[in-house]
Design a protein around this motif. Structure first.
Motif, PDB file in Angstrom:
ATOM      1  N   ASP A 370       0.861  -1.184   0.000  1.00  0.00           N
ATOM      2  CA  ASP A 370       0.000   0.000   0.000  1.00  0.00           C
ATOM      3  C   ASP A 370       0.894   1.230   0.000  1.00  0.00           C
ATOM      4  OD1 ASP A 370       0.962   0.241   2.606  1.00  0.00           O
ATOM      5  OD2 ASP A 370      -0.868  -0.534   3.528  1.00  0.00           O
ATOM      6  N   ASP A 476      -1.989   3.589  -9.240  1.00  0.00           N
ATOM      7  CA  ASP A 476      -3.347   3.237  -8.825  1.00  0.00           C
ATOM      8  C   ASP A 476      -4.355   3.503  -9.941  1.00  0.00           C
ATOM      9  OD1 ASP A 476      -3.484   5.984  -8.789  1.00  0.00           O
ATOM     10  OD2 ASP A 476      -3.633   6.158  -6.618  1.00  0.00           O
ATOM     11  N   THR A 480      -6.067   9.556  -7.932  1.00  0.00           N
ATOM     12  CA  THR A 480      -6.805   9.401  -6.676  1.00  0.00           C
ATOM     13  C   THR A 480      -6.475  10.477  -5.658  1.00  0.00           C
ATOM     14  OG1 THR A 480      -5.144   7.887  -5.759  1.00  0.00           O
ATOM     15  CG2 THR A 480      -6.969   6.921  -7.008  1.00  0.00           C
ATOM     16  N   THR A 523       5.171  -6.403  -6.289  1.00  0.00           N
ATOM     17  CA  THR A 523       3.898  -6.421  -5.569  1.00  0.00           C
ATOM     18  C   THR A 523       4.053  -6.741  -4.091  1.00  0.00           C
ATOM     19  OG1 THR A 523       3.556  -8.742  -6.168  1.00  0.00           O
ATOM     20  CG2 THR A 523       2.611  -7.080  -7.646  1.00  0.00           C
ATOM     21  N   PRO A 547      -3.856  -0.098  -4.693  1.00  0.00           N
ATOM     22  CA  PRO A 547      -5.322  -0.121  -4.758  1.00  0.00           C
ATOM     23  C   PRO A 547      -5.885   1.273  -4.937  1.00  0.00           C
ATOM     24  CG  PRO A 547      -4.581  -0.365  -2.491  1.00  0.00           C
ATOM     25  CD  PRO A 547      -3.348  -0.410  -3.338  1.00  0.00           C
ATOM     26  N   ARG A 548      -7.012   1.356  -5.662  1.00  0.00           N
ATOM     27  CA  ARG A 548      -7.683   2.649  -5.797  1.00  0.00           C
ATOM     28  C   ARG A 548      -8.207   3.096  -4.447  1.00  0.00           C
ATOM     29  NH1 ARG A 548      -9.524   4.225 -10.984  1.00  0.00           N
ATOM     30  NH2 ARG A 548     -10.583   5.928  -9.946  1.00  0.00           N
TER      31      ARG A 548
END
Length: 548
Positions: A370, A476, A480, A523, A547-548
């Motif tokens: 993240d 992402d 965002t 990842t 992640p969005r």
């Protein structure tokens, strides 16, 4: 050709060592003179086909060296493409020289090809500008000395000398546009030294914090230490280190018993990353003392005192004030170390310790990356011999919130906080630091849209020095960063997605291959740590899906 050669030789005599060239017909004499002086070892020449990229490359070089870098381009729209870099340089106080070729006066305003109104084009954003005479109608002698002095802030161009910035030298010429290179004497020299700014003495007494924004540098930490005051340092400041650093400063500024009791703020650099800092600087009940670094002074409360430099008056520090901040800061510290590998545990001869380290490693492998883990990994991999460049993406705000103190060289284009030119700026920083002998890597951390906005900067000539550069892209799939703005709560989801997020499905590995960069897609935290610390080549793109 004689005038161009003499001008470039004079620039070398006044300390200029880097020239970025965008090819063009009208500027051919300037380009050829630059290349000849580079062949003789007097200059480093960097060729870019895109003037916007050229401008930001020069900006990065000048950011790192604090010496003016020159940009050479032809006439017409080529000149206009320098504007974003010029604006950033002005607001950040970065010395830059714009050598723009032009048509002679008789071809201006009459519909001649590639002729427009170049003189004065950058007027609001330059420290000085000159429309030179056509060689033969007048001389270019003295232009280099004047331009470098203005760019370095040596010439008093306004009420506060010592502020660096861009300078525009418009250079018209008639045909023939080039010829045989003349004999020219080149005597390398140094840039002029700025006059020391008058010191403003900070008296003891008021409850004070030191606020370090972009480009503040180590001076902010020194002032905080000398005064015994809390240090609020943005991650892009280059001042987030030392015993008085405040963690979680956004929440603490919002607390009445801490932020609400501040009586004075000493500002270095340009704070831009938090609304809490902006609110503090806008308060009418707070005395703001701002050390000016860029072409536009800081005055959000319309009563800020602008000064050239500060010193701290003798006396005892307010230990209770500092202690209250540091105690609150300790409770706000974000510890992400549990997500980092434990090499000692993995190599331990104690079975239990090794088993726990392996378990933690497997947990880290399974956990998707993240934004917090990404910025933490990049921060941990970077050391004083490296350079770290933050793009104006969502990631820099996450980094500002969660990262701890560490003394590393940090750069960011926060003068106007735009996403334009991030890769080009980082390339300039990498090339300049390598030329000065720095052994490390330049890492640039940015989002996918900032990356795509500057794809042209990936194109580098094969015959030039290769930068040691890692471009880490947190992807992402769109913008965002708008999640944190008012529009996210007011716009219909479909409109928000189309007009603001600008989603995309670009394959970054194909871009990397096309431009000749090494590419990795990672990842997991373990893979990211390995990619960051074991570069595969001089130029590397590391894509991290988020992640969005």
């Amino acid at each position: 050709m004689d005038a161009a050669a003499s001008l470039l030789a004079d620039l070398v005599a006044h300390g200029v060592r880097d020239v970025v060239v965008s090819p063009g017909s009208r500027s051919q004499a300037l380009a050829l003179a630059a290349v000849r002086l580079a062949d003789e070892g007097h200059l480093r020449v960097h060729v870019r086909i895109d003037e916007r990229v050229a401008g930001f490359t020069a900006l990065g070089i000048a950011r790192e060296t604090q010496v003016p870098a020159a940009v050479i381009c032809t006439s017409g729209t080529a000149v206009a493409n320098l504007l974003p870099a010029v604006m950033e340089a002005f607001h950040s106080g970065v010395p830059l020289l714009l050598l723009t070729a032009d048509r002679p006066p008789e071809l201006r305003g009459v519909g001649a090809n590639q002729a427009t109104l170049q003189n004065g084009l950058f007027h609001p954003w330059v420290r000085d500008q000159v429309d030179a005479p056509v060689p033969g109608d007048g001389e270019w002698a003295g232009l280099a000395e004047r331009a470098v002095a203005a760019a370095m802030g040596v010439r008093d161009v306004d009420a506060l000398p010592g502020v660096a910035g861009p300078v525009h030298v418009n250079l018209p010429s008639r045909e023939p546009l080039s010829g045989a290179f003349p004999e020219v004497r080149v005597t390398p020299g140094d840039t002029p030294v700025r006059r020391a700014a008058d010191l403003f003495e900070l008296a003891r007494g008021p409850r004070t914090v030191v606020l370090a924004g972009a480009d503040a540098g180590p001076d902010a930490e020194e002032i905080a230490y000398a005064g015994g005051w809390p240090l609020i340092a943005e991650i892009v400041s280059g001042a987030r280190f030392g015993r008085q650093i405040v963690h979680g400063y956004r929440r603490l500024l919002a607390q009445e018993e801490l932020g609400g009791r501040i009586e004075r703020v000493v500002v270095l650099g340009h704070p831009t990353l938090s609304r809490e800092a902006t609110a503090l600087l806008s308060r009418q009940d707070v005395d703001v003392v701002a050390v000016r670094r860029g072409g536009e002074g800081l005055n959000l409360n319309h009563r800020t005192r602008a000064v050239g430099a500060v010193t701290v008056a003798p006396g005892a520090a307010d230990r209770a004030w500092l202690g209250a901040w540091l105690q609150a800061s300790a409770a706000e510290t974000v510890d992400l170390s549990e997500n980092a590998p434990d090499p000692e545990g993995l190599a331990s001869t104690d079975f239990a310790a090794r088993r726990e380290a392996v378990k933690a490693e497997l947990d880290a492998v399974r956990r998707p990356l993240d934004r917090e883990l990404l910025v933490d990994a990049v921060w941990r991999a970077t050391w004083p011999h490296d350079r770290l460049v933050f793009g104006s993406s969502r990631l820099v705000r996450v980094a500002d919130q969660v990262l701890g103190g560490k003394k590393v060289p940090v750069h960011a284009n926060r003068g106007l906080a735009g996403i334009d030119g991030t890769i080009a700026t980082a390339t300039g920083i990498a090339l300049a630091s390598q030329a000065a002998g720095a052994p490390g890597v330049t890492r640039v951390l940015l989002g996918d849209l900032a990356f795509l906005h500057d794809v042209g900067a990936l194109l580098l000539p094969p015959d030039e020095a290769e930068p040691r550069l890692q471009v880490i892209v947190g992807n992402d799939g769109g913008g965002t960063i708008f999640d944190a703005l008012e529009v996210a709560a007011s716009a219909p989801p479909a409109d928000l997605d189309r007009a603001f997020y600008t989603p995309h499905t670009v394959r970054l590995e194909h871009l990397a291959s096309a431009y000749g960069w090494e590419y990795q897609r990672v990842t997991t935290r373990t893979a990211l740590d390995q990619a960051l610390t074991t570069p595969r080549g001089g130029r590397q793109i590391i894509e991290v899906p988020l992640p969005r």
